[in-house]
Design a protein around this motif. Structure first.
Motif, PDB file in Angstrom:
ATOM      1  N   ARG A 295     -23.849  -8.695  92.159  1.00 53.66           N
ATOM      2  CA  ARG A 295     -22.760  -9.310  91.271  1.00 53.66           C
ATOM      3  C   ARG A 295     -21.764 -10.374  91.633  1.00 53.66           C
ATOM      4  N   TYR A 296     -21.771 -10.348  93.094  1.00 56.21           N
ATOM      5  CA  TYR A 296     -20.844 -11.252  93.638  1.00 56.21           C
ATOM      6  C   TYR A 296     -21.312 -11.929  94.893  1.00 56.21           C
ATOM      7  N   ARG A 331     -12.592 -11.510  98.874  1.00 53.67           N
ATOM      8  CA  ARG A 331     -12.701 -10.773  97.698  1.00 53.67           C
ATOM      9  C   ARG A 331     -12.836  -9.163  98.054  1.00 53.67           C
ATOM     10  N   ASP A 332     -12.272  -8.159  97.537  1.00 49.26           N
ATOM     11  CA  ASP A 332     -12.413  -7.011  97.894  1.00 49.26           C
ATOM     12  C   ASP A 332     -12.865  -6.221  96.632  1.00 49.26           C
ATOM     13  N   VAL A 333     -14.041  -5.426  96.576  1.00 46.89           N
ATOM     14  CA  VAL A 333     -14.671  -4.757  95.601  1.00 46.89           C
ATOM     15  C   VAL A 333     -14.711  -3.320  95.805  1.00 46.89           C
ATOM     16  N   LYS A 344     -12.776  -2.233  90.546  1.00 45.28           N
ATOM     17  CA  LYS A 344     -11.907  -2.799  90.660  1.00 45.28           C
ATOM     18  C   LYS A 344     -12.319  -3.904  91.541  1.00 45.28           C
ATOM     19  N   VAL A 345     -11.927  -5.123  91.407  1.00 44.06           N
ATOM     20  CA  VAL A 345     -12.162  -6.272  92.036  1.00 44.06           C
ATOM     21  C   VAL A 345     -10.759  -7.059  92.295  1.00 44.06           C
TER      22      VAL A 345
END
Length: 416
Positions: A295-296, A331-333, A344-345
Motif C-alpha cells: 500500500r505504501y 509515515r506511521d501505519v 490509521k496512517v
C-alpha cells in the motif's frame, strides 16, 4: 549646538542601555549557574546520542553486524523465519515488543523483547535479540533495559537515560525539561548581551588578536554562544517538548490546533484492532509488513511495533518518505492485528501548523532533518555546552576577583 544635543541624547541612550544590560547580565548569570552544570551533562550525552545507533554497532560488532560473506547475501530470509529464530532464544517469560530494521545491508535485524511475567524477579527487563537476515540465525542476545536500575546497562543505553532523565526516572525527566526551558531563556539573554551597543558586529563575531587570557575567555564565551545558539535554541525547545509534552502542547495550541497524540507516538490510543472471530489468530509480521509495503512502498522501513494487548495494533514506521518531505518524511501505519486492515496512517508534515511544528521536533533534536551536516551541527552544539558553562564560570570568577580588588583599593584610599 545641534551636534552637541544629538551627542548628549546618544550618550543618555547609551547609559540607559548599559543599565538595562546590567539587568540582563544578572539574569543570564544566575540562570547559567542554575542550569549550566546539568546542561553540560545533557549536552555531552546528547552529542553521543546523536550517533547512538552507530555507537551500538561499533561497540557490539559481534551482535550488530552480520557475519555472512557478501557473496552469500543473495536473498533475505522472511521476517517470520527471523522471528522464529528470535523466539527460539528469547528469555523465559518474555514477549515480542518491537523490531528495528537495519539501516544498512550489513546490519542485523534487532528484535526487542520484554519479560512480562509477574512471577519472575526480572519482570520488566528488556532484551535485544540480533538476527542475521541472510541466515536467519541469532548473532546473540543483549540485556538492554533493566526495570529497576540504570547501572549495568550497556554504555549506549546508560548514556541515553542520563541524557533524558539524569538517571532519575520521570522526576528527572521533568527536572531536565524545566532546566531546558531555563536554558532557552539563558541563551536568549546571552544573545541580548552579545548584541553590540556600538554596532561593531564584526568585533562581536570574532576573537581579538593577541588578546590576554581574560579577553580570550570572554571572546570564546561570546562567539561560541552566538554561533551555537543557532542550533541550541531549537534543540533545547525540542528537549522541553520530549520531557514536558503536555505543557508544550498547551503553548502550541494557543496559536494553532495540534492533533499529534504524543511526542513519541503518532497513533492515537483509541485506534484498536477489532475483536477476532472464533479461533482467529494474529497475523504474522511478514504478512503485516507485506500489507504496508504494497500500500505504501515509498520510504525505508524503520520500526515495527507489535500489539501490546489483544486489542492492540501493529504499527509500522517508515522514514525517508521523500514524497512527504525531504526533511521530515515519516509515515506511521496502524494495522489491525487480525484482519490486516489499515486503521490509521499518520504522515508527518501534513497536518495543521501546530502538528507540523511538533513533527519537526525529533528530526531537529537528532539532526536527522538535514542528514549528516545536521547531525554534526547537533553534535557540536552539545559540545559547546561545557565550553559555555566553563568559560561563563571563569568570567564570573574573574569579575568577582576584579570587584574584590576594586573594593580593597577603595578601602585603602578611604583609610588615607
Amino acid at each position: 549646538m545641534l551636534s552637541s544635543i544629538t551627542i548628549a541624547k546618544a550618550d543618555t541612550r547609551l547609559v540607559k542601555l548599559k543599565a538595562r544590560r546590567k539587568l540582563w547580565l544578572d539574569v543570564h548569570l544566575y540562570l547559567g549557574l542554575i542550569a549550566g552544570a546539568v546542561l553540560t551533562v545533557v549536552g555531552l550525552t546528547g552529542s553521543f546520542a546523536v550517533f547512538f545507533v552507530e555507537l551500538q554497532e561499533i561497540l557490539n560488532p559481534e551482535l550488530a553486524l552480520v557475519s555472512t560473506p557478501v557473496e552469500d547475501r543473495k536473498k533475505l530470509h522472511s521476517l517470520d523465519e527471523m522471528v522464529d529464530a528470535a523466539e527460539s532464544v528469547k528469555p523465559l517469560g518474555s514477549r515480542f515488543f518491537k523490531l528495528y530494521y537495519p539501516r544498512k545491508p550489513d546490519i542485523a535485524y534487532k528484535f526487542l523483547y520484554f519479560i512480562r511475567d509477574d512471577k519472575q524477579a526480572k519482570n520488566g527487563d528488556g532484551y535485544y535479540i540480533f538476527v542475521d537476515p541472510y541466515t536467519a540465525k541469532v548473532n546473540g542476545t543483549q540485556l538492554y533495559y533493566l526495570k529497576d536500575r540504570y547501572w549495568g546497562r550497556p554504555i549506549v543505553g546508560f548514556i541515553m537515560q542520563l541524557h533524558w532523565c539524569l538517571l532519575q526516572g520521570r522526576t528527572g525527566a521533568d527536572i531536565n525539561g524545566i532546566l531546558a526551558a531555563i536554558s532557552i531563556i539563558s541563551v536568549l539573554t546571552g544573545l541580548i548581551l552579545w548584541w553590540p551597543l556600538t554596532g561593531k558586529f564584526k568585533q562581536a563575531l570574532t576573537f581579538k588578536r593577541n588578546a590576554s587570557a581574560v579577553r580570550f575567555n570572554f571572546d570564546l564565551h561570546k562567539t561560541f554562544g552566538f554561533y551555537s545558539a543557532i542550533v541550541l535554541l531549537p534543540v533545547l525547545f525540542s528537549g522541553v517538548y520530549f520531557n514536558l509534552p503536555e505543557h508544550v502542547n498547551v503553548l502550541v495550541k494557543l496559536f494553532s490546533p495540534a492533533n499529534r497524540p504524543t511526542a513519541f507516538n503518532t497513533i492515537p490510543a483509541e485506534v484498536r484492532s477489532k475483536p477476532p472471530h472464533a479461533g482467529q489468530q494474529a497475523l504474522s509480521l511478514s504478512i503485516v509488513e507485506a500489507i504496508v509495503q504494497e500500500r505504501y512502498p515509498a520510504g525505508r522501513l524503520w520500526m515495527l511495533d507489535g500489539p501490546k494487548s489483544p486489542e492492540g495494533v501493529y504499527k509500522i514506521m517508515k522514514k525517508d518518505v521523500t514524497e512527504l518531505s525531504r526533511f521530515i518524511g515519516y509515515r506511521d501505519v496502524a494495522v489491525d492485528q487480525y484482519s490486516g486492515e489499515i486503521l490509521k496512517v499518520y504522515d508527518s508534515g501534513g497536518g495543521s501548523a501546530g502538528d507540523v511544528l511538533l513533527d519537526w521536533q525529533w528530526p531537529l533534536h537528532s539532526g536527522h532533518a538535514f542528514g549528516w551536516p545536521g547531525r554534526i551541527l547537533v553534535l557540536l552544539s552539545g559540545l559547546a555546552c561545557p565550553v559555555l558553562f566553563v568559560t561563563g564560570v571563569i568570567r564570573w570568577r574573574q569579575k568577582c576577583r576584579a570587584r574584590r580588588s576594586a573594593d580593597k583599593l577603595d578601602r585603602r584610599r578611604t583609610d588615607r
